[in-house]
Write an enzyme that holds these catalytic residues in place. Structure first.
Site, PDB file in Angstrom:
ATOM      1  N   HIS A 103      -7.323   6.086   9.992  1.00 51.07           N
ATOM      2  CA  HIS A 103      -6.176   5.444   9.334  1.00 51.07           C
ATOM      3  C   HIS A 103      -6.640   4.728   8.055  1.00 51.07           C
ATOM      4  CE1 HIS A 103      -2.159   3.186  10.198  1.00 51.07           C
ATOM      5  NE2 HIS A 103      -2.297   3.475   8.925  1.00 51.07           N
ATOM      6  N   ASN A 115       0.815  -1.221   0.000  1.00 51.65           N
ATOM      7  CA  ASN A 115       0.000   0.000   0.000  1.00 51.65           C
ATOM      8  C   ASN A 115       0.850   1.272   0.000  1.00 51.65           C
ATOM      9  OD1 ASN A 115       0.887  -0.091   2.615  1.00 51.65           O
ATOM     10  ND2 ASN A 115      -1.116  -0.492   3.535  1.00 51.65           N
TER      11      ASN A 115
HETATM   12  P1  NDP Z   1      10.356   1.765   3.652  1.00 52.88           P
HETATM   13  O1  NDP Z   1      10.969   0.722   4.511  1.00 52.88           O
HETATM   14  O2  NDP Z   1      10.391   1.604   2.190  1.00 52.88           O
HETATM   15  O3  NDP Z   1      11.022   3.160   3.977  1.00 52.88           O
HETATM   16  C1  NDP Z   1      11.283   3.606   5.242  1.00 52.88           C
HETATM   17  C2  NDP Z   1      12.454   4.531   5.142  1.00 52.88           C
HETATM   18  O4  NDP Z   1      12.622   5.168   6.410  1.00 52.88           O
HETATM   19  C3  NDP Z   1      13.770   3.842   4.826  1.00 52.88           C
HETATM   20  O5  NDP Z   1      14.348   4.481   3.712  1.00 52.88           O
HETATM   21  C4  NDP Z   1      14.554   4.048   6.108  1.00 52.88           C
HETATM   22  O6  NDP Z   1      15.904   4.283   5.905  1.00 52.88           O
HETATM   23  C5  NDP Z   1      13.989   5.341   6.602  1.00 52.88           C
HETATM   24  N1  NDP Z   1      14.312   5.623   7.992  1.00 52.88           N
HETATM   25  C6  NDP Z   1      14.304   4.786   9.044  1.00 52.88           C
HETATM   26  N2  NDP Z   1      14.647   5.442  10.143  1.00 52.88           N
HETATM   27  C7  NDP Z   1      14.889   6.720   9.793  1.00 52.88           C
HETATM   28  C8  NDP Z   1      15.300   7.870  10.482  1.00 52.88           C
HETATM   29  N3  NDP Z   1      15.560   7.822  11.792  1.00 52.88           N
HETATM   30  N4  NDP Z   1      15.447   9.025   9.789  1.00 52.88           N
HETATM   31  C9  NDP Z   1      15.218   9.061   8.470  1.00 52.88           C
HETATM   32  N5  NDP Z   1      14.834   7.989   7.746  1.00 52.88           N
HETATM   33  C10 NDP Z   1      14.671   6.832   8.409  1.00 52.88           C
HETATM   34  O7  NDP Z   1       8.874   1.924   4.191  1.00 52.88           O
HETATM   35  P2  NDP Z   1       7.616   2.582   3.463  1.00 52.88           P
HETATM   36  O8  NDP Z   1       8.057   3.795   2.750  1.00 52.88           O
HETATM   37  O9  NDP Z   1       6.862   1.548   2.728  1.00 52.88           O
HETATM   38  O10 NDP Z   1       6.752   2.955   4.750  1.00 52.88           O
HETATM   39  C11 NDP Z   1       7.219   3.911   5.685  1.00 52.88           C
HETATM   40  C12 NDP Z   1       6.319   3.907   6.910  1.00 52.88           C
HETATM   41  O11 NDP Z   1       5.052   4.430   6.549  1.00 52.88           O
HETATM   42  C13 NDP Z   1       6.008   2.529   7.478  1.00 52.88           C
HETATM   43  O12 NDP Z   1       7.011   2.070   8.362  1.00 52.88           O
HETATM   44  C14 NDP Z   1       4.724   2.764   8.192  1.00 52.88           C
HETATM   45  O13 NDP Z   1       4.970   3.217   9.510  1.00 52.88           O
HETATM   46  C15 NDP Z   1       4.081   3.883   7.408  1.00 52.88           C
HETATM   47  N6  NDP Z   1       2.956   3.385   6.613  1.00 52.88           N
HETATM   48  C16 NDP Z   1       1.738   3.949   6.827  1.00 52.88           C
HETATM   49  C17 NDP Z   1       0.635   3.486   6.154  1.00 52.88           C
HETATM   50  C18 NDP Z   1      -0.692   4.117   6.340  1.00 52.88           C
HETATM   51  O14 NDP Z   1      -1.689   3.489   5.999  1.00 52.88           O
HETATM   52  N7  NDP Z   1      -0.780   5.329   6.830  1.00 52.88           N
HETATM   53  C19 NDP Z   1       0.723   2.348   5.234  1.00 52.88           C
HETATM   54  C20 NDP Z   1       2.074   1.921   4.977  1.00 52.88           C
HETATM   55  C21 NDP Z   1       3.117   2.392   5.699  1.00 52.88           C
HETATM   56  P3  NDP Z   1      16.952   3.228   5.421  1.00 52.88           P
HETATM   57  O15 NDP Z   1      16.207   2.021   5.041  1.00 52.88           O
HETATM   58  O16 NDP Z   1      17.604   3.944   4.306  1.00 52.88           O
HETATM   59  O17 NDP Z   1      17.808   3.002   6.603  1.00 52.88           O
END
Ligand code: NDP
Length: 385
Positions: free
Chosen positions: A333, A147
């Site tokens: 949500h 999603n």
């Molecule tokens: P991804 O795993 O693709 O991306 C998450 C990114 O966050 C990675 O690039 C990671 O960095 C980065 N990250 C982690 N910690 C930090 C930090 N301290 N500072 C900056 N960047 C950081 O996940 P998605 O993009 O698919 O999803 C992100 C979040 O969105 C999910 O974890 C979830 O909480 C939320 N979400 C919400 C939904 C909703 O319905 N509202 C649905 C889906 C997700 P790196 O890997 O480079 O270390």
């Protein structure tokens, strides 16, 4: 035979839908990174149907019955003696989703000695105590990418809704008014604005790609820097951390996971570093921001708007201040649970179950915890204490 406990949100107030505004959803075969969308051996639902509510049961009922598994589906997850708590003692699999999270706490792990697998039907497994999963040797998997685009679309919608003052203007029409100046006094274009994302993962990057067309100036911070060629293509400015990025941004979108490093990241001090009148959009997790600091910033004008679809706890109490604070564009949500997204995360849940029961490896991209440690996508994006 295994017992599978599946926690889902309630059916709509008018009952589980029997007809829909559209006759289907577009067929998406691959995600932007080339990974295929879920590939279970079969599905027992029509994409576009409601699958995420209790009656929808993620389309898993037939599959479970055919394979002799007991499927318990409930929305009753909180409070003493909830159905979830009563069913945990012999559950082998728990399926939950971020929209109506079954908070899998250390206490619940302790009461579930047979638990082997927790599936997040969606993305974001922070409602599961990952430390406890590591300690108990329970596998945690989520349907990575299912999603992400749905959420990115919601982010763009919320940025536009806040900056252009859409929701209050719409309200004037419903109230019979034609109050152009009332609407325009808080309305701007995003063209030329500086927009930053905290994280450039699947969602953050999809937000960049969608916003590029609006001729905005894009910024991001992430633990890993994107390839120079991607930065160049999208005109992205990298900042080493959130604190150095927010002072230059008119809009900030939070797109990182909730883990110890990001808990309360947007506290009073971080919000004070933002430009006066900046907008903050949070579709990641509510606890990444300080609930009351957001309310105060909207009241003082430090923030011109806050929107998002993530709350804590979920569901939030009736008197949660985000329901009534000024200049908000909140939804429940919902960003990641469109009917389009449901078809993918239901199929992904089925794929994970098939792999688990047939002794085949679960896709690495889906894994958060395995064999007592962070694994796959989890090892990349999460941290444990
Ligand atoms: P991804 O795993 O693709 O991306 C998450 C990114 O966050 C990675 O690039 C990671 O960095 C980065 N990250 C982690 N910690 C930090 C930090 N301290 N500072 C900056 N960047 C950081 O996940 P998605 O993009 O698919 O999803 C992100 C979040 O969105 C999910 O974890 C979830 O909480 C939320 N979400 C919400 C939904 C909703 O319905 N509202 C649905 C889906 C997700 P790196 O890997 O480079 O270390």
């Amino acid at each position: 035979m295994a017992k599978i406990v599946c926690v889902l949100y309630d059916d709509p107030e008018g009952g589980h839908p029997t007809n829909y505004p559209r006759d289907g959803v577009p067929r998406i075969e691959r995600y932007p990174d080339g990974q295929t969308t879920p590939t279970p051996k079969a599905i027992d639902f029509t994409p576009g149907e409601m699958l995420g509510d209790v009656s929808g049961a993620l389309g898993l009922r037939k599959y479970c019955e055919k394979n002799g598994h007991q499927l318990v589906v409930t929305s009753d997850k909180d409070g003493a003696n909830s159905t979830l708590d009563r069913e945990l003692h012999d559950a082998e699999v728990v399926i939950s989703q971020p929209f109506w999270p079954a908070y899998m706490t250390a206490e619940r792990f302790a009461r579930a000695p047979k638990l082997k697998l927790i599936i997040t039907a969606g993305i974001g497994s922070d409602h599961t105590d990952l430390d406890a999963a590591v300690r108990h040797g329970v596998t945690v998997a989520e349907v990575t990418y299912s999603n992400s685009i749905s959420v990115a679309e919601h982010v763009v919608m919320m940025i536009l809704a806040l900056v252009r003052n859409y929701l209050p203007s719409h309200e004037w029409v419903r109230r019979g008014g034609w109050n152009i100046a009332d609407c325009a006094q808080r309305a701007y274009d995003i063209e030329g604005m500086h927009i930053g994302t905290v994280a450039a993962g699947r969602i953050g990057s999809a937000v960049h790609r969608r916003l590029k067309a609006f001729d905005v100036k894009l910024h991001y911070t992430d633990r890993h820097r994107l390839p120079a060629q991607v930065e160049q293509e999208l005109g992205l400015t990298f900042h080493p951390d959130t604190a150095s990025m927010v002072p230059v941004c008119d809009v900030v979108s939070i797109n990182c996971p909730l883990h110890p490093e990001t808990l309360n990241l947007f506290d009073e001090r971080m919000i004070a570093r933002m430009k006066r009148g900046a907008y903050l959009v949070n579709t990641a997790r509510a606890q990444i921001v300080d609930r009351d600091a957001v309310v105060r910033a909207l009241q003082s004008g430090q923030l011109a708007g806050y929107a998002g679809d993530v709350w804590y706890p979920q569901p939030p109490p009736k008197d949660h201040p985000w329901r009534t604070m000024p200049h908000e564009g909140m939804t429940p949500h919902t960003s990641g649970t469109t009917l389009s997204a449901q078809a993918r995360y239901a199929a992904g849940t089925r794929e994970i179950l098939e792999c688990y029961f047939e002794g085949r490896p679960i896709r690495d991209e889906y894994l958060i915890v395995r064999d007592g440690k962070l694994a796959g996508a989890g090892a990349h994006s999460y941290s444990v204490r």
